[in-house]
Design a protein around this motif. Structure first.
Motif, PDB file in Angstrom:
ATOM      1  N   PHE A 107      31.793  29.478  33.278  1.00 55.73           N
ATOM      2  CA  PHE A 107      32.558  30.572  32.689  1.00 55.73           C
ATOM      3  C   PHE A 107      31.643  31.480  31.867  1.00 55.73           C
ATOM      4  O   PHE A 107      31.781  32.702  31.904  1.00 55.73           O
ATOM      5  N   LEU A 158      40.587  27.925  27.193  1.00 56.00           N
ATOM      6  CA  LEU A 158      39.812  26.935  27.945  1.00 56.00           C
ATOM      7  C   LEU A 158      38.605  26.467  27.143  1.00 56.00           C
ATOM      8  O   LEU A 158      38.350  25.262  27.052  1.00 56.00           O
ATOM      9  N   CYS A 182      33.231  35.163  31.622  1.00 58.99           N
ATOM     10  CA  CYS A 182      34.689  35.025  31.654  1.00 58.99           C
ATOM     11  C   CYS A 182      35.105  34.308  30.375  1.00 58.99           C
ATOM     12  O   CYS A 182      35.178  33.081  30.340  1.00 58.99           O
ATOM     13  N   THR A 229      31.575  23.346  33.625  1.00 58.52           N
ATOM     14  CA  THR A 229      32.684  24.294  33.580  1.00 58.52           C
ATOM     15  C   THR A 229      32.430  25.343  32.500  1.00 58.52           C
ATOM     16  O   THR A 229      32.575  26.548  32.745  1.00 58.52           O
ATOM     17  N   SER A 280      40.754  27.877  35.447  1.00 57.05           N
ATOM     18  CA  SER A 280      41.077  27.574  34.049  1.00 57.05           C
ATOM     19  C   SER A 280      42.414  26.857  33.942  1.00 57.05           C
ATOM     20  O   SER A 280      42.527  25.832  33.255  1.00 57.05           O
ATOM     21  N   SER A 281      43.418  27.385  34.615  1.00 55.26           N
ATOM     22  CA  SER A 281      44.749  26.783  34.570  1.00 55.26           C
ATOM     23  C   SER A 281      44.733  25.354  35.087  1.00 55.26           C
ATOM     24  O   SER A 281      45.305  24.445  34.473  1.00 55.26           O
ATOM     25  N   MET A 306      42.809  23.022  32.622  1.00 60.08           N
ATOM     26  CA  MET A 306      43.527  22.747  31.377  1.00 60.08           C
ATOM     27  C   MET A 306      44.529  21.600  31.533  1.00 60.08           C
ATOM     28  O   MET A 306      44.854  20.945  30.553  1.00 60.08           O
ATOM     29  N   ASP A 315      37.336  32.819  28.294  1.00 62.43           N
ATOM     30  CA  ASP A 315      38.682  32.243  28.301  1.00 62.43           C
ATOM     31  C   ASP A 315      38.768  31.349  27.060  1.00 62.43           C
ATOM     32  O   ASP A 315      38.407  30.174  27.106  1.00 62.43           O
TER      33      ASP A 315
END
Length: 112
Positions: free
Chosen positions: A70, A80, A75, A66, A48-49, A52, A77
Motif C-alpha cells: 500500500f 487498514l 494508497c 501488505t 483492504s476490505s 480487514m 488507507d
C-alpha cells in the motif's frame, strides 16, 4: 502489448473474488501490483476490505508486505494501516529483520 491491459484485466478478475483469498494470496496480489507500480483503486480498496476481515490470521510477513504494498503505491488507507499497526504490535516478538524494516518503511512513507 504492454502489461497495462493484462494488469487491468487481472485487477477486474480478482476484485470480486478477494473475499475468498487467504492471507498469503491477498498479500501476494497486493505485492504483485505494487512491484509493477500499477495502482488500481478499486482493487486496492477490495484488498483492504478483504484484509480487514482476517488480519488476525496474518503472519508478520503478510502484515509487512501488505503495508509495504500500500505504501509503495501511495494508497493511504488509514483504517487498514491502523489495523496493521495493531496486529503488528500484537506479534512484534515474531517479527524478523526484513519484516521490521518493511513495516517501518511503509509507515515512514505515509509519515504515520
Amino acid at each position: 502489448v504492454g502489461a497495462e491491459p493484462l494488469l487491468t484485466a487481472l485487477a477486474a478478475a480478482a476484485s470480486p473474488r478477494l473475499e475468498d483469498f487467504q492471507p498469503p494470496e491477498l498479500t501476494c496480489t497486493a505485492w504483485a501490483f505494487a512491484r509493477q507500480l500499477f495502482r488500481n483503486e478499486p482493487l486496492m480498496a477490495a484488498i483492504s476490505s478483504a484484509a480487514m476481515t482476517n488480519l488476525t490470521q496474518y503472519l508478520p510477513q503478510n502484515l509487512a508486505i501488505t503495508a509495504w504494498s500500500f505504501a509503495m503505491l501511495l494508497c493511504k488507507d488509514e483504517p487498514l494501516m491502523d489495523a496493521i499497526a495493531g496486529a503488528a504490535l500484537a506479534r512484534m516478538q515474531q517479527y524478523q529483520a526484513q519484516e521490521l524494516s518493511n513495516t517501518v518503511w511503509a509507515f515512514a512513507r505515509f509519515m504515520i
